[in-house]
Design an enzyme around this catalytic site. Structure first.
Site, PDB file in Angstrom:
ATOM      1  N   ALA A  13      81.308 101.533 -11.455  1.00 18.39           N
ATOM      2  CA  ALA A  13      81.203 101.306  -9.848  1.00 18.39           C
ATOM      3  C   ALA A  13      80.363 100.273  -9.694  1.00 18.39           C
ATOM      4  O   ALA A  13      80.167  99.773  -8.560  1.00 18.39           O
ATOM      5  CB  ALA A  13      80.076 102.543  -9.473  1.00 18.39           C
ATOM      6  N   TYR A  14      79.962  99.243 -10.724  1.00 18.80           N
ATOM      7  CA  TYR A  14      79.260  97.788 -10.421  1.00 18.80           C
ATOM      8  C   TYR A  14      80.642  96.859 -10.251  1.00 18.80           C
ATOM      9  O   TYR A  14      80.414  95.689 -10.846  1.00 18.80           O
ATOM     10  CB  TYR A  14      78.299  97.650 -11.622  1.00 18.80           C
ATOM     11  CG  TYR A  14      77.273  98.689 -11.369  1.00 18.80           C
ATOM     12  CD1 TYR A  14      76.746  99.334 -10.337  1.00 18.80           C
ATOM     13  CD2 TYR A  14      76.050  98.355 -12.404  1.00 18.80           C
ATOM     14  CE1 TYR A  14      75.639 100.220 -10.284  1.00 18.80           C
ATOM     15  CE2 TYR A  14      75.010  99.038 -12.410  1.00 18.80           C
ATOM     16  CZ  TYR A  14      75.169 100.158 -11.328  1.00 18.80           C
ATOM     17  OH  TYR A  14      73.901 100.867 -11.393  1.00 18.80           O
ATOM     18  N   GLY A  15      81.607  97.167  -9.736  1.00 24.21           N
ATOM     19  CA  GLY A  15      82.741  96.085  -9.710  1.00 24.21           C
ATOM     20  C   GLY A  15      83.207  95.579 -10.908  1.00 24.21           C
ATOM     21  O   GLY A  15      83.504  96.268 -11.895  1.00 24.21           O
TER      22      GLY A  15
END
Length: 265
Positions: free
Chosen positions: A68-70
């Site tokens: 979810a951190y790109g």
């Protein structure tokens, strides 16, 4: 240069030794939909590499990342080539972030897919710690297939330990009963999850702290908010490490110096 190396400690009974501060890497991969006071540009590869080198020189060995951190995982893989033995890598499963929106999937199929994808992205054949990225409905998440699947992946040797990054006391305690570690919000503003820390201490389970400095929102009149925040966190003996997300080298050095001062008292 001040170093946290002398203060490394066990993360519960996982067998992992972690630095009391870990480096959160959301800012290496994502600047959309993040809860920081100010906007920021993602660092380029040279800046990111220099930050990781500095963290290592400062005695930090724990890196926290997530799908979810790109593009954080994709960037860390190449940046950490040849250094795997120096790092404890924590990533997550359950949350995906695409086109500015989060989506959640806690099925067995997606959990295995996510772990195998993280192994590829991070260019490693094992992950030290994998946490479930809860959507806040902790009990329902724990009723799904994600935890049994992580237990199986641990038996297969793909992960060394697993746990839960949740939002509730009930979820945190249940996650520790069945797993190895919990990531808990605990700071000067929010201490509702303290019972999870107490349970971890009495059962020799691992604790990581998120938002130890309230994501940069901490304000104290006339006092050093970082020192006060870290004093609170490190005063609880269950705490293995507090994850600090920064891409500012000066802030990183300041935070480490403050942590050493607090821990050395």
């Amino acid at each position: 240069m001040n170093s946290l190396s002398a203060f490394h400690r066990p993360l519960g009974s996982t067998g992992l030794q972690v630095s009391p501060l870990g480096l959160g890497t959301v800012k290496l991969g994502r600047n959309q939909g993040v809860k920081y006071p100010n906007g920021f540009e993602l660092p380029d590869d040279r800046q990111a590499s220099a930050l990781l080198d500095l963290a290592r020189d400062l005695g930090i060995n724990l890196l926290d990342t997530a799908p979810a951190y790109g593009i954080s995982e994709q960037r860390l893989g190449p940046l950490l080539r040849g250094q795997r033995q120096h790092w404890v890598i924590c990533t997550k499963v359950g949350e995906e972030f695409e086109n500015g929106h989060s989506a959640f999937d806690f099925s067995a199929r997606h959990t295995r897919f996510s772990v195998e994808r993280s192994l590829q992205r991070l260019e490693t054949d094992y992950l030290d710690l994998v946490l479930v990225h809860s959507n806040g409905d902790d009990q329902t998440v724990l009723d799904d297939q994600v935890y049994p699947t992580l237990a199986q992946l641990k038996r297969e040797g793909l992960i060394r330990a697993y746990g839960f990054s949740g939002k509730t006391v009930e979820g945190g305690i249940r996650a520790l009963e069945q797993g190895d570690c919990a990531m808990v919000t605990y700071n000067l503003n929010e201490q509702a999850e303290r019972p999870v820390l107490d349970f971890a201490l009495s059962h020799n389970k691992g604790i990581l702290i998120k938002k130890a400095l309230a994501s940069g929102h901490l304000c104290l009149h006339g006092e050093d908010p970082v020192a006060k925040g870290l004093e609170l966190v490190f005063a609880h003996p269950a705490v293995g490490s507090a994850i600090i997300g920064t891409i500012n080298p000066h802030h990183l050095e300041q935070n480490v110096a403050t942590a050493i001062e607090v821990l050395g008292r």
